[in-house]
Design a protein around this motif. Structure first.
Motif, short mmCIF file in Angstrom:
data_model
loop_
_atom_site.label_atom_id
_atom_site.label_comp_id
_atom_site.label_asym_id
_atom_site.label_seq_id
_atom_site.Cartn_x
_atom_site.Cartn_y
_atom_site.Cartn_z
N ILE A 2 71.47 72.37 54.88
CA ILE A 2 70.58 72.39 53.62
C ILE A 2 70.15 73.89 53.24
O ILE A 2 69.80 74.41 54.50
N PRO A 3 70.08 74.19 52.25
CA PRO A 3 70.36 73.72 50.99
C PRO A 3 71.64 74.14 50.73
O PRO A 3 72.04 75.23 51.00
N THR A 5 72.49 73.61 47.44
CA THR A 5 72.50 73.71 46.00
C THR A 5 71.46 74.81 45.78
O THR A 5 70.65 75.11 46.53
N GLU A 7 69.10 74.82 43.57
CA GLU A 7 67.83 74.34 43.36
C GLU A 7 67.08 73.80 44.77
O GLU A 7 65.88 74.03 45.02
N GLU A 8 67.84 73.44 45.82
CA GLU A 8 67.45 73.36 47.18
C GLU A 8 66.97 74.60 47.69
O GLU A 8 66.01 74.86 48.25
N VAL A 11 63.64 75.69 46.21
CA VAL A 11 62.40 74.76 46.83
C VAL A 11 62.04 75.38 48.15
O VAL A 11 60.97 75.47 48.39
N ALA A 123 70.11 77.03 54.51
CA ALA A 123 68.71 76.88 54.89
C ALA A 123 68.56 77.77 55.89
O ALA A 123 67.38 78.46 56.01
#
Length: 161
Positions: A2-3, A5, A7-8, A11, A123
């Motif tokens: 992760i992320p 996307t 959007e992730e 965040v 991430a």
């Protein structure tokens, strides 16, 4: 991983702003697989970060401004970045070269960084890029050799450094 996307990724970056690592944060633009973010950070400077989920890359075109490509400072910064990936560094502080690769560039005197998430784990790559830039500003620049650079480029008061 992760992320995965945009959007992730946003965040995760917002989390740094919420914890006070960044002084400001916003999405500047986006398209299908790419977003640009503006980050107010070290020396109250505005940094631009591009996240590309298709190529699994993070690109920050200006990490340190006004550094000549053939200068000892640029050469030493590249060595510093390489050291962050060394096997003898503590695991939590090390950038695992099997997970992410880091490349320095110098365009028109602006040192930039590109991190590629080799295994697709953006991430991890984001966390390591943020940590690397922290190390550049809090360790690399403060070892005493770049005192004049910080005064000239960041317009710092030498009596309050």
């Amino acid at each position: 991983m992760i992320p995965v996307t945009l959007e992730e990724a946003e965040v995760l970056l917002e989390g740094y702003a919420a914890r006070g690592v960044f002084r400001g944060f916003s999405r500047a633009s986006s398209r299908a697989n790419e977003a640009k973010f503006n980050i107010r950070w070290h020396r109250d400077r505005l940094f631009e970060l591009t996240v590309n989920t298709r190529t699994n890359t993070l690109r920050m075109p200006v990490v340190l401004p006004e550094v000549a490509a053939k200068s000892s400072m640029y050469r030493e910064l590249r060595q510093f970045v390489e050291q962050q990936q060394a096997a003898d560094r503590l695991e939590h502080r090390r950038i695992d070269p099997g997970k992410s690769s880091v490349r320095c560039s110098n365009r028109a005197g602006n040192i930039g960084l590109t991190v590629t998430a080799i295994d697709g784990d953006l991430a991890y790559a984001i966390r390591k890029l943020v940590g690397l830039i922290q190390e550049i500003y809090m360790v690399f620049l403060y070892d005493g050799r770049y005192y004049d650079y910080m005064i000239e480029v960041f317009d710092l008061d030498p009596d309050h450094m």
